[in-house]
Design an enzyme around this catalytic site. Sequence first.
Site, PDB file in Angstrom:
ATOM      1  N   CYS A   1     -19.485   0.089   8.050  1.00 29.82           N
ATOM      2  CA  CYS A   1     -19.638   0.969   9.549  1.00 29.82           C
ATOM      3  C   CYS A   1     -21.039   0.388  10.017  1.00 29.82           C
ATOM      4  O   CYS A   1     -21.029  -0.039  11.318  1.00 29.82           O
ATOM      5  CB  CYS A   1     -19.702   2.427   9.373  1.00 29.82           C
ATOM      6  SG  CYS A   1     -17.923   2.832   8.782  1.00 29.82           S
TER       7      CYS A   1
ATOM      8  N   LYS B   1       0.822  -1.152   0.105  1.00 31.24           N
ATOM      9  CA  LYS B   1      -0.012   0.086   0.234  1.00 31.24           C
ATOM     10  C   LYS B   1       0.694   1.285   0.143  1.00 31.24           C
ATOM     11  O   LYS B   1       0.864   2.373  -0.735  1.00 31.24           O
ATOM     12  CB  LYS B   1      -0.924  -0.035   1.136  1.00 31.24           C
ATOM     13  CG  LYS B   1      -2.028   0.798   1.125  1.00 31.24           C
ATOM     14  CD  LYS B   1      -2.885   0.804   2.416  1.00 31.24           C
ATOM     15  CE  LYS B   1      -3.877  -0.507   2.278  1.00 31.24           C
ATOM     16  NZ  LYS B   1      -5.039  -0.131   3.601  1.00 31.24           N
TER      17      LYS B   1
HETATM   18  C1  UDX Z   1     -21.598   6.054   7.127  1.00 32.05           C
HETATM   19  C2  UDX Z   1     -21.852   7.200   8.038  1.00 32.05           C
HETATM   20  O1  UDX Z   1     -22.660   7.930   7.073  1.00 32.05           O
HETATM   21  C3  UDX Z   1     -20.718   8.204   8.142  1.00 32.05           C
HETATM   22  O2  UDX Z   1     -20.897   9.164   8.784  1.00 32.05           O
HETATM   23  C4  UDX Z   1     -19.804   7.196   9.254  1.00 32.05           C
HETATM   24  O3  UDX Z   1     -18.437   7.983   9.064  1.00 32.05           O
HETATM   25  C5  UDX Z   1     -19.264   5.957   8.350  1.00 32.05           C
HETATM   26  O4  UDX Z   1     -20.601   5.087   7.998  1.00 32.05           O
HETATM   27  P1  UDX Z   1     -20.916   5.150   4.843  1.00 32.05           P
HETATM   28  O5  UDX Z   1     -21.068   3.718   5.602  1.00 32.05           O
HETATM   29  O6  UDX Z   1     -19.916   5.330   4.091  1.00 32.05           O
HETATM   30  O7  UDX Z   1     -20.907   6.294   5.851  1.00 32.05           O
HETATM   31  O8  UDX Z   1     -22.257   5.232   3.973  1.00 32.05           O
HETATM   32  P2  UDX Z   1     -23.591   5.989   4.152  1.00 32.05           P
HETATM   33  O9  UDX Z   1     -23.607   6.815   2.937  1.00 32.05           O
HETATM   34  O10 UDX Z   1     -24.102   6.428   5.372  1.00 32.05           O
HETATM   35  O11 UDX Z   1     -24.631   4.647   3.844  1.00 32.05           O
HETATM   36  C6  UDX Z   1     -24.521   3.767   4.735  1.00 32.05           C
HETATM   37  C7  UDX Z   1     -25.562   2.781   4.064  1.00 32.05           C
HETATM   38  O12 UDX Z   1     -26.992   2.994   4.151  1.00 32.05           O
HETATM   39  C8  UDX Z   1     -25.423   2.349   2.766  1.00 32.05           C
HETATM   40  O13 UDX Z   1     -25.523   0.926   2.605  1.00 32.05           O
HETATM   41  C9  UDX Z   1     -26.463   3.047   1.739  1.00 32.05           C
HETATM   42  O14 UDX Z   1     -26.817   2.462   0.868  1.00 32.05           O
HETATM   43  C10 UDX Z   1     -27.660   3.047   2.890  1.00 32.05           C
HETATM   44  N1  UDX Z   1     -28.386   3.858   2.914  1.00 32.05           N
HETATM   45  C11 UDX Z   1     -28.100   5.331   2.968  1.00 32.05           C
HETATM   46  C12 UDX Z   1     -29.833   3.834   2.208  1.00 32.05           C
HETATM   47  O15 UDX Z   1     -30.049   2.635   1.984  1.00 32.05           O
HETATM   48  N2  UDX Z   1     -30.413   4.903   2.393  1.00 32.05           N
HETATM   49  C13 UDX Z   1     -30.428   6.025   2.473  1.00 32.05           C
HETATM   50  O16 UDX Z   1     -31.097   6.871   2.271  1.00 32.05           O
HETATM   51  C14 UDX Z   1     -29.078   6.363   2.867  1.00 32.05           C
END
Ligand code: UDX
Length: 444
Positions: A262, A35
Amino acid sequence: MKIAMIGTGYVGLVTGACLAKIGHEIICVDQDQTKINALCGGAIPIFEPGLKEIVDQGVQNGHLSFSTDLTQAVESVDVIFLAVGTPQASDGRSDLTQVENAAKQIAKAANGDKMIVVKSTVPVGTCRRVGRILGKHDIEHAFHVTSNPEFLREGDAVSDFMQPDRIVFGTNSTDAEAIMCEIYAHFEATKVPVIKTSLETSELIKYSANAFLAAKVAFINEMANLCDATGANVDDLAVGIGLDSRIGAAFLKPGPGYGGSCFPKDTLALTILAQEADSPSRIIESVVDSNSNHIRRLGRKIADFCADCWQTDKKHPMIDKRIAVLGLAFKANTDDIRSAASTVIAPLLIKQGASVIGFDPEAAAAAGAAIDHIETTTKIDEALSGADAVVVLTEWDAIKMINWAEKKTLLNAPVVIDLRNLYSPESMAKLGFQYLSLGRPTAE
Ligand code: UDX
């Protein structure tokens, strides 16, 4: 300020590059030589929009460098960020091995008093634990440990860092608080709210933020199911409730269930933390159950819908069928397949006798390596050619923009199951598709 960033994953690399962009001198350290070689060679090991530009800028102006030598990095700075992984262990708890090992290595390398900033998502109490580990392995120097959780969404991580809703840090001394204010001084001009609190509160803010967001996603998915059952429309429902300023429109898009590195991990870890604190969180426990039930139900829903469309036996509808799965990452604009819907849906379809070809512009290789018997491609036409049905799992622009009037001729059967509600039921019906989405009455 000169800062060492330990861990150059999705969080460490973005945070390090952005800290360099706001004027600090950052040395990113990782034990993964491959990496680090890639980064030193100007290649970015992850897909994150906008990241290459700020990494290149940081390297060119001498504010950003990469190394595998943790000792040398620790000796040359006063502040060390910990952005190592805290993956889910088999019992659902956060595995803190990497955090503890890094703390021991820092203690061994310390040539003076140091401040450790824990950026990784860690259970409440971990920062104090890191302090004890440091003190045990180095009685000669003083260590301040602070908590500084990230709120970066994959795919939007650079903008989430550069335009944060808030900055949170937990400290246990005014000196540490002053250093944290200096690190984030860049944001004073834009009056970004800064929450200065205790270590435990800062650690719990991170978990509870993710859990609340996950609950919102699980909620809208349950409402979508209820809309299916009652003939209501979830898109209108989401607008109807989201306009209430106490609810807010964000995170009310139905989908195949939340995934990623997450939400699944942090919600589970929080339920365990709450149980161990003898204060169980029934809400988050049900969010975890609701989300896993949701994606399982979708597997059945896809099979039943296809059987109806193809007029085949509901017991074994998928045998010898070819299914195109569009979107293999856990969401759009990332190459991350951790807990992606594709890793549940594709194996299910394959197990039922279908051949599956998955499309993703960035995650095709990773999904191909992770999902047995799946074909993958970065070309949509290749996925659609000869498909008996299409299952949409993520909202990549390339998927949103498909011209179905044109692409219909590639398909063996005009069947589209859209688990992101990207298309209009009316338009798809007009084009002669048999179209299923979430919580929206199938157009007559
Ligand atoms: C999340 C948190 O948003 C972020 O603040 C934290 O630091 C890390 O975890 P991330 O996991 O990258 O970020 O993606 P995010 O955009 O939050 O979506 C999480 C999941 O929820 C995804 O599977 C996404 O598809 C789903 N999602 C999100 C939905 O199904 N509907 C929505 O309206 C929003």
